[in-house]
Design a protein around this motif. Structure first.
Motif, PDB file in Angstrom:
ATOM      1  N   GLY A  38       5.531   6.474  -5.487  1.00 51.74           N
ATOM      2  CA  GLY A  38       4.639   6.782  -4.232  1.00 51.74           C
ATOM      3  C   GLY A  38       5.015   8.131  -4.129  1.00 51.74           C
ATOM      4  O   GLY A  38       5.834   9.026  -4.654  1.00 51.74           O
ATOM      5  N   SER A  48       0.763   8.527   0.061  1.00 53.31           N
ATOM      6  CA  SER A  48       0.622   6.969   0.219  1.00 53.31           C
ATOM      7  C   SER A  48       1.324   6.346   1.123  1.00 53.31           C
ATOM      8  O   SER A  48       1.084   5.280   1.613  1.00 53.31           O
ATOM      9  CB  SER A  48       1.316   6.563  -1.459  1.00 53.31           C
ATOM     10  OG  SER A  48       2.561   6.956  -1.413  1.00 53.31           O
ATOM     11  N   ARG A 108       0.781  -1.075   0.099  1.00 51.70           N
ATOM     12  CA  ARG A 108      -0.029   0.030  -0.036  1.00 51.70           C
ATOM     13  C   ARG A 108       0.859   1.303  -0.306  1.00 51.70           C
ATOM     14  O   ARG A 108       0.284   2.220  -0.128  1.00 51.70           O
ATOM     15  CB  ARG A 108      -1.068   0.207   1.116  1.00 51.70           C
ATOM     16  CG  ARG A 108      -2.212  -1.064   1.047  1.00 51.70           C
ATOM     17  CD  ARG A 108      -2.868  -1.294   2.347  1.00 51.70           C
ATOM     18  NE  ARG A 108      -2.018  -1.744   3.486  1.00 51.70           N
ATOM     19  CZ  ARG A 108      -2.434  -1.949   4.679  1.00 51.70           C
ATOM     20  NH1 ARG A 108      -3.949  -1.659   5.002  1.00 51.70           N
ATOM     21  NH2 ARG A 108      -1.936  -2.344   5.724  1.00 51.70           N
ATOM     22  N   PRO A 167       0.941   3.694  -4.789  1.00 52.97           N
ATOM     23  CA  PRO A 167      -0.323   4.163  -5.005  1.00 52.97           C
ATOM     24  C   PRO A 167      -1.185   3.026  -5.788  1.00 52.97           C
ATOM     25  O   PRO A 167      -2.209   2.944  -5.717  1.00 52.97           O
ATOM     26  CB  PRO A 167      -0.289   5.378  -5.820  1.00 52.97           C
ATOM     27  CG  PRO A 167       0.968   5.922  -5.289  1.00 52.97           C
ATOM     28  CD  PRO A 167       2.016   4.955  -5.114  1.00 52.97           C
TER      29      PRO A 167
END
Length: 391
Positions: free
Chosen positions: A148, A152, A75, A78
């Motif tokens: 990212g 994020s 995670r 993005p």
């Protein structure tokens, strides 16, 4: 009769002058004092752990657990499917066994195996990071890797209260309060975890320790081709000039291409490209996120070379478990260990003068390097279970 007795005693003194100074034999002949001294410097192993002074959570159990969880969490990207473990896979020696790394796009360099990182001073093939935690942060913001951003990274704590609680327990702060500090702390937790990825003892380590004890019975268990390769490694081949110390790396930068391959692949200039990037990076050790005292941080730039290096220099990799981490070299150009050795030996000092780098010598060097593989080899220990309660 007296003259005969004196002659016999003289020969005994020549053969065994003093206890403890007997010649040491191995399967490939007598080891010289110089060889024994050089072999001794390739250990001991494993090294004693010392926390990273720039990372206040280095060595802390809960930080290690937080880093372990983040290491496999996609995670932070993005797109939702890129994590550290994407390229650094435990069943592939914490690398990916590809010639060059691939996250969201192809990268120009081989993915390094994550092992014995606390033994390193610089990180990345060109030394673009001067700390393990900076090296852990860089991929998050590289458009070819995670692609990212600070949002994020911090958002994962908003989505998972348990992870946020672990973060608060480790760092004593809210992850949403300061996004930049949270990113740094994530890097430091990841670094704390990666510091635990240490290879185990090997057949070579047993031989090395036996040689210090002059235990010839134990030394005789070492394979003859490996011993011939070891003698080349510390002698004629000159490998130990760069692959020195317990991790078999001097941690420095050397030419990555032979004179016969003057054109650098993909225009990668190595250290020449990465040193300026490090000098300008706000998260380098000279910046405020280094947990060492301000007086130490002020001196951190002094360890950076004043002059730019020649093009094409790359960091000397450690050689433990090297036999299971093909492809080889910074650009993954060789799938075969023998080919990599054949390339590296003549390339050193630009010539092969006086050196036998033929197939038998290369095979012996490969046999030695194989004895640097620990019992886990390619499949590194990994558990989905928490190592410690956090929080």
């Amino acid at each position: 009769m007296q003259l005969y007795f004196q002659a016999v005693m003289y020969m005994l003194v020549l053969c065994c002058p003093i206890v403890g100074a007997q010649p040491v034999f191995g399967a490939a002949g007598v080891l010289s004092a110089t060889e024994l001294s050089r072999i001794a410097k390739l250990g001991p192993w494993p090294p004693a752990f010392s926390p990273d002074p720039s990372n206040r959570v280095s060595g802390q159990a809960q930080a290690i657990e937080l880093g372990r969880r983040l290491f496999r969490d996609p995670r932070m990207s993005p797109i939702g499917y890129i994590a550290c473990v994407t390229c650094h896979q435990p069943d592939r020696a914490f690398t990916d066994l590809r010639a060059r790394a691939h996250g969201l796009a192809d990268l120009p360099r081989n993915t390094p195996a994550l092992a014995n990182l606390r033994q390193q001073r610089w990180f990345g093939w060109g030394g673009a990071s001067d700390s393990l935690w900076l090296a852990s942060i860089r991929p998050m913001f590289d458009s070819r890797e995670f692609d990212g951003n600070m949002t994020s990274v911090t958002r994962i704590f908003e989505r998972e209260p348990e992870l946020a609680a672990c973060y608060r327990s480790v760092f004593g702060a809210e992850p949403e309060r300061d996004a930049q500090q949270t990113v740094v702390n994530v890097g430091k937790a990841l670094a704390a975890f990666q510091e635990t990825l240490v290879t185990e003892r090997t057949v070579f380590d047993d031989f090395r320790d036996a040689s210090l004890r002059r235990d010839q019975k134990a030394m005789a268990q070492y394979p003859a081709p490996a011993l011939r390769g070891l003698r080349l490694f510390v002698g004629q081949a000159g490998c130990v000039a760069c692959h020195s110390g317990p991790n078999l790396s001097d941690g420095d930068f050397h030419a990555g291409a032979s004179p016969q391959a003057a054109r650098l692949p993909l225009d990668d200039q190595g250290r020449l490209d990465d040193l300026p990037r490090l000098r300008q990076h706000p998260l380098s050790l000279s910046g405020p996120y280094n947990d060492q005292p301000a007086s130490v941080r002020a001196d951190a730039t002094h360890h950076l070379p004043a002059q730019l290096p020649p093009a094409g220099q790359f960091r000397t990799p450690g050689l433990r478990n090297v036999a299971v981490t093909a492809p080889f070299m910074h650009d993954g150009r060789f799938d075969d260990l023998g080919d990599a050795l054949q390339h590296a030996w003549p390339a050193r000092d630009g010539a092969r003068t006086g050196r036998d780098s033929g197939p038998h010598a290369v095979a012996d060097l490969a046999a030695f390097l194989t004895t640097l593989t620990d019992r886990h080899g390619l499949r590194r220990p990994w558990s989905t279970q928490a190592t410690v309660a956090c929080p």
